[in-house]
Design a protein around this motif. Structure first.
Motif, PDB file in Angstrom:
ATOM      1  N   GLN A 206       0.723  -1.181   0.000  1.00 29.23           N
ATOM      2  CA  GLN A 206      -0.038   0.001  -0.034  1.00 29.23           C
ATOM      3  C   GLN A 206       0.983   1.239   0.112  1.00 29.23           C
ATOM      4  OE1 GLN A 206      -2.888   0.324  -0.686  1.00 29.23           O
ATOM      5  NE2 GLN A 206      -3.675   2.261   0.101  1.00 29.23           N
ATOM      6  N   ALA A 207       1.866   1.184   0.665  1.00 32.21           N
ATOM      7  CA  ALA A 207       2.956   2.415   0.832  1.00 32.21           C
ATOM      8  C   ALA A 207       3.474   2.849  -0.586  1.00 32.21           C
ATOM      9  CB  ALA A 207       3.859   2.237   2.055  1.00 32.21           C
ATOM     10  N   LEU A 208       3.891   1.677  -1.243  1.00 27.06           N
ATOM     11  CA  LEU A 208       4.488   1.708  -2.608  1.00 27.06           C
ATOM     12  C   LEU A 208       3.695   2.301  -3.629  1.00 27.06           C
ATOM     13  CD1 LEU A 208       6.857  -1.368  -2.542  1.00 27.06           C
ATOM     14  CD2 LEU A 208       7.384   0.696  -2.183  1.00 27.06           C
ATOM     15  N   ARG A 209       2.310   1.819  -3.477  1.00 25.79           N
ATOM     16  CA  ARG A 209       1.208   1.949  -4.353  1.00 25.79           C
ATOM     17  C   ARG A 209       1.098   3.658  -4.223  1.00 25.79           C
ATOM     18  NH1 ARG A 209      -2.652  -2.016  -2.988  1.00 25.79           N
ATOM     19  NH2 ARG A 209      -2.392  -3.739  -4.559  1.00 25.79           N
ATOM     20  N   ALA A 210       0.942   4.023  -2.938  1.00 24.54           N
ATOM     21  CA  ALA A 210       0.803   5.600  -2.503  1.00 24.54           C
ATOM     22  C   ALA A 210       1.867   6.247  -3.059  1.00 24.54           C
ATOM     23  CB  ALA A 210       0.457   5.571  -1.076  1.00 24.54           C
ATOM     24  N   GLU A 211       2.941   5.984  -3.128  1.00 27.12           N
ATOM     25  CA  GLU A 211       4.071   6.748  -3.700  1.00 27.12           C
ATOM     26  C   GLU A 211       4.300   6.762  -5.160  1.00 27.12           C
ATOM     27  OE1 GLU A 211       7.414   5.224  -1.528  1.00 27.12           O
ATOM     28  OE2 GLU A 211       6.984   5.802   0.394  1.00 27.12           O
ATOM     29  N   GLY A 212       3.394   5.640  -5.773  1.00 25.17           N
ATOM     30  CA  GLY A 212       3.476   5.621  -7.048  1.00 25.17           C
ATOM     31  C   GLY A 212       4.990   4.828  -7.590  1.00 25.17           C
ATOM     32  N   THR A 213       5.496   4.053  -6.641  1.00 27.05           N
ATOM     33  CA  THR A 213       6.855   3.151  -6.628  1.00 27.05           C
ATOM     34  C   THR A 213       6.508   1.568  -6.874  1.00 27.05           C
ATOM     35  OG1 THR A 213       7.383   3.337  -4.411  1.00 27.05           O
ATOM     36  CG2 THR A 213       8.236   4.868  -5.751  1.00 27.05           C
ATOM     37  N   LEU A 214       5.221   1.346  -6.915  1.00 26.99           N
ATOM     38  CA  LEU A 214       4.910  -0.125  -7.131  1.00 26.99           C
ATOM     39  C   LEU A 214       4.742  -0.396  -8.566  1.00 26.99           C
ATOM     40  CD1 LEU A 214       4.989  -3.034  -6.050  1.00 26.99           C
ATOM     41  CD2 LEU A 214       2.436  -2.619  -5.752  1.00 26.99           C
ATOM     42  N   PRO A 215       5.845  -0.721  -9.434  1.00 29.50           N
ATOM     43  CA  PRO A 215       5.299  -1.028 -10.948  1.00 29.50           C
ATOM     44  C   PRO A 215       3.957  -2.017 -11.183  1.00 29.50           C
ATOM     45  CG  PRO A 215       7.299  -2.268 -10.498  1.00 29.50           C
ATOM     46  CD  PRO A 215       7.085  -1.409  -9.084  1.00 29.50           C
ATOM     47  N   ALA A 216       3.264  -1.566 -11.937  1.00 27.39           N
ATOM     48  CA  ALA A 216       2.106  -2.512 -12.293  1.00 27.39           C
ATOM     49  C   ALA A 216       2.597  -3.348 -13.531  1.00 27.39           C
ATOM     50  CB  ALA A 216       0.901  -1.705 -12.596  1.00 27.39           C
ATOM     51  N   ALA A 217       1.684  -4.430 -13.667  1.00 23.26           N
ATOM     52  CA  ALA A 217       2.059  -5.295 -14.639  1.00 23.26           C
ATOM     53  C   ALA A 217       1.791  -4.492 -15.856  1.00 23.26           C
ATOM     54  CB  ALA A 217       1.332  -6.526 -14.527  1.00 23.26           C
ATOM     55  N   VAL A 218       0.777  -3.794 -15.981  1.00 24.94           N
ATOM     56  CA  VAL A 218       0.559  -3.004 -17.172  1.00 24.94           C
ATOM     57  C   VAL A 218       0.467  -1.666 -16.929  1.00 24.94           C
ATOM     58  CG1 VAL A 218      -1.222  -2.425 -18.946  1.00 24.94           C
ATOM     59  CG2 VAL A 218      -1.179  -4.854 -17.785  1.00 24.94           C
ATOM     60  N   PRO A 219       1.781  -0.963 -17.080  1.00 28.01           N
ATOM     61  CA  PRO A 219       2.095   0.387 -16.665  1.00 28.01           C
ATOM     62  C   PRO A 219       0.835   1.400 -17.060  1.00 28.01           C
ATOM     63  CG  PRO A 219       4.034  -0.544 -17.724  1.00 28.01           C
ATOM     64  CD  PRO A 219       2.832  -1.492 -17.834  1.00 28.01           C
ATOM     65  N   GLU A 220       0.119   1.387 -18.215  1.00 33.77           N
ATOM     66  CA  GLU A 220      -0.567   2.043 -18.591  1.00 33.77           C
ATOM     67  C   GLU A 220      -2.088   2.203 -17.741  1.00 33.77           C
ATOM     68  OE1 GLU A 220       0.777  -0.051 -20.522  1.00 33.77           O
ATOM     69  OE2 GLU A 220       1.999   1.180 -21.953  1.00 33.77           O
ATOM     70  N   ALA A 221      -2.155   0.932 -17.049  1.00 32.72           N
ATOM     71  CA  ALA A 221      -3.270   0.982 -16.354  1.00 32.72           C
ATOM     72  C   ALA A 221      -2.927   1.592 -15.040  1.00 32.72           C
ATOM     73  CB  ALA A 221      -3.779  -0.601 -16.250  1.00 32.72           C
ATOM     74  N   GLU A 222      -1.870   1.533 -14.482  1.00 32.06           N
ATOM     75  CA  GLU A 222      -1.471   2.035 -13.115  1.00 32.06           C
ATOM     76  C   GLU A 222      -1.451   3.788 -13.326  1.00 32.06           C
ATOM     77  OE1 GLU A 222       0.107   2.455  -9.436  1.00 32.06           O
ATOM     78  OE2 GLU A 222      -0.507   0.944 -10.442  1.00 32.06           O
ATOM     79  N   GLU A 223      -1.432   4.334 -14.369  1.00 33.93           N
ATOM     80  CA  GLU A 223      -1.593   5.792 -14.351  1.00 33.93           C
ATOM     81  C   GLU A 223      -3.102   6.062 -14.222  1.00 33.93           C
ATOM     82  OE1 GLU A 223      -0.033   6.778 -18.424  1.00 33.93           O
ATOM     83  OE2 GLU A 223       1.853   6.281 -17.730  1.00 33.93           O
ATOM     84  N   GLU A 224      -4.102   5.294 -14.627  1.00 37.96           N
ATOM     85  CA  GLU A 224      -5.415   5.485 -14.176  1.00 37.96           C
ATOM     86  C   GLU A 224      -5.781   5.283 -12.881  1.00 37.96           C
ATOM     87  OE1 GLU A 224      -7.594   2.981 -17.236  1.00 37.96           O
ATOM     88  OE2 GLU A 224      -6.405   3.971 -18.954  1.00 37.96           O
ATOM     89  N   LEU A 225      -5.062   4.666 -11.933  1.00 41.27           N
ATOM     90  CA  LEU A 225      -5.664   4.416 -10.706  1.00 41.27           C
ATOM     91  C   LEU A 225      -5.488   5.689  -9.821  1.00 41.27           C
ATOM     92  CD1 LEU A 225      -3.800   0.889 -10.066  1.00 41.27           C
ATOM     93  CD2 LEU A 225      -6.258   1.463 -11.008  1.00 41.27           C
ATOM     94  N   THR A 226      -6.757   5.973  -9.015  1.00 39.71           N
ATOM     95  CA  THR A 226      -6.853   7.058  -8.120  1.00 39.71           C
ATOM     96  C   THR A 226      -6.374   6.634  -6.511  1.00 39.71           C
ATOM     97  OG1 THR A 226      -9.093   6.718  -7.905  1.00 39.71           O
ATOM     98  CG2 THR A 226      -8.561   7.988  -9.474  1.00 39.71           C
ATOM     99  N   ALA A 227      -6.443   7.539  -5.877  1.00 37.15           N
ATOM    100  CA  ALA A 227      -6.130   7.176  -4.483  1.00 37.15           C
ATOM    101  C   ALA A 227      -7.249   6.608  -3.812  1.00 37.15           C
ATOM    102  CB  ALA A 227      -5.821   8.218  -3.527  1.00 37.15           C
ATOM    103  N   SER A 228      -8.486   6.759  -4.290  1.00 43.49           N
ATOM    104  CA  SER A 228      -9.637   5.899  -3.630  1.00 43.49           C
ATOM    105  C   SER A 228      -9.563   4.342  -4.164  1.00 43.49           C
ATOM    106  CB  SER A 228     -10.797   6.522  -4.048  1.00 43.49           C
ATOM    107  OG  SER A 228     -10.982   6.500  -5.423  1.00 43.49           O
ATOM    108  N   VAL A 229      -9.074   4.148  -5.347  1.00 41.70           N
ATOM    109  CA  VAL A 229      -8.963   2.800  -5.819  1.00 41.70           C
ATOM    110  C   VAL A 229      -7.862   2.295  -5.222  1.00 41.70           C
ATOM    111  CG1 VAL A 229      -8.443   1.658  -8.043  1.00 41.70           C
ATOM    112  CG2 VAL A 229      -9.965   3.854  -8.054  1.00 41.70           C
ATOM    113  N   HIS A 230      -6.864   2.919  -4.920  1.00 48.64           N
ATOM    114  CA  HIS A 230      -5.850   2.232  -4.199  1.00 48.64           C
ATOM    115  C   HIS A 230      -6.421   1.658  -2.723  1.00 48.64           C
ATOM    116  CE1 HIS A 230      -2.383   2.737  -6.877  1.00 48.64           C
ATOM    117  NE2 HIS A 230      -2.648   4.137  -6.654  1.00 48.64           N
ATOM    118  N   ARG A 231      -7.104   2.642  -1.935  1.00 46.52           N
ATOM    119  CA  ARG A 231      -7.552   2.258  -0.729  1.00 46.52           C
ATOM    120  C   ARG A 231      -8.717   1.032  -0.736  1.00 46.52           C
ATOM    121  NH1 ARG A 231      -7.649   7.912  -0.129  1.00 46.52           N
ATOM    122  NH2 ARG A 231      -9.812   7.877  -0.599  1.00 46.52           N
TER     123      ARG A 231
END
Length: 240
Positions: free
Chosen positions: A58-83
């Protein structure tokens, strides 16, 4: 482990727990109780580690340092989606550990159940207060109906940490009546362990003053018990 990648982020729910499931008593595989005993011994540590993995993710997601399997999809994720993802992942982890914990708490082998008592403190913290009452404490109470006196002794040695976790109200409502009842156990080792546990809880300041006086009235009679260990334990409680 300090850094989690997408490859090993879900190592507990997707790899570790499914493979440990075969070692539970109700599985189709015939497993030596010694293996289940060892699993019971360390399940609390495993749960704590799994929760830490989740926090790191969760901490890495919030910092944006956890790479997603699909980088394009990661850009669309919001903080609420992370929660929401964190809440969903935690719920799945809780359900998986709940299944394993219940199976080990009611294991037919008393040595496995004794080993579980080492893990109950960490499991209570992992599950949180409401869930710990349902998953852990409700099953622990059955230990006192078991004929194995060593299991009862182990229960009272472990109950101090549980009492600290649940607090004064749950302690006096759920745990204390069982402890008072166990003071009449025919096995003197059990009686001694009950009084020692009462002393440790008193030292933590968890008894209300009126309840403390009530317990002194009960335990003081044990200062005349023929067993010197019980007499000494009773004196220790009064001093506490």
């Amino acid at each position: 482990v300090r850094v989690v990648s997408p490859v090993n982020a879900y190592v507990f729910p997707e790899y570790v727990l499914p493979r440990l499931e075969r070692y539970l008593a109700d599985s189709t595989v015939n497993v030596d109780p010694l293996v289940r005993r060892q699993y019971a011994w360390c399940i609390g540590t495993l749960a704590t580690t799994a929760a830490r993995y989740l926090d790191v993710i969760q901490a890495l997601r919030a910092e944006g340092t956890l790479p997603a399997a699909v980088p394009e999809a990661e850009e669309e994720l919001t903080a609420s989606v992370h929660r929401n993802q964190f809440d969903s992942d935690r719920q799945n982890l809780l359900e998986a550990f709940e299944k394993h914990t219940k199976a080990l708490l009611i294991d037919p082998d008393s040595f496995v159940r004794r080993a579980m008592l080492r893990s109950v403190g960490e499991l209570c913290v992992f599950f949180g207060s409401p869930r710990a009452n349902d998953v852990v404490l409700s099953h622990l109470n059955t230990y006192l109906n078991d004929p194995d006196w060593m299991l009862k002794c182990a229960f009272f040695q472990a109950i101090v940490g549980v009492a600290v976790f649940v607090g004064s109200a749950s302690l006096e409502a759920l745990i204390l009546p069982l402890m008072i009842q166990a003071l009449t156990d025919p096995e003197e080792f059990v009686v001694e362990n009950v009084v020692r546990a009462l002393s440790a809880i008193a030292e933590q300041g968890l008894f209300q003053r009126s309840k403390a006086w009530e317990l002194v009235d009960i335990v003081a009679r044990l200062t005349m018990h023929p067993n010197i260990w019980i007499r000494e334990a009773a004196a220790q409680f009064i001093a506490a």
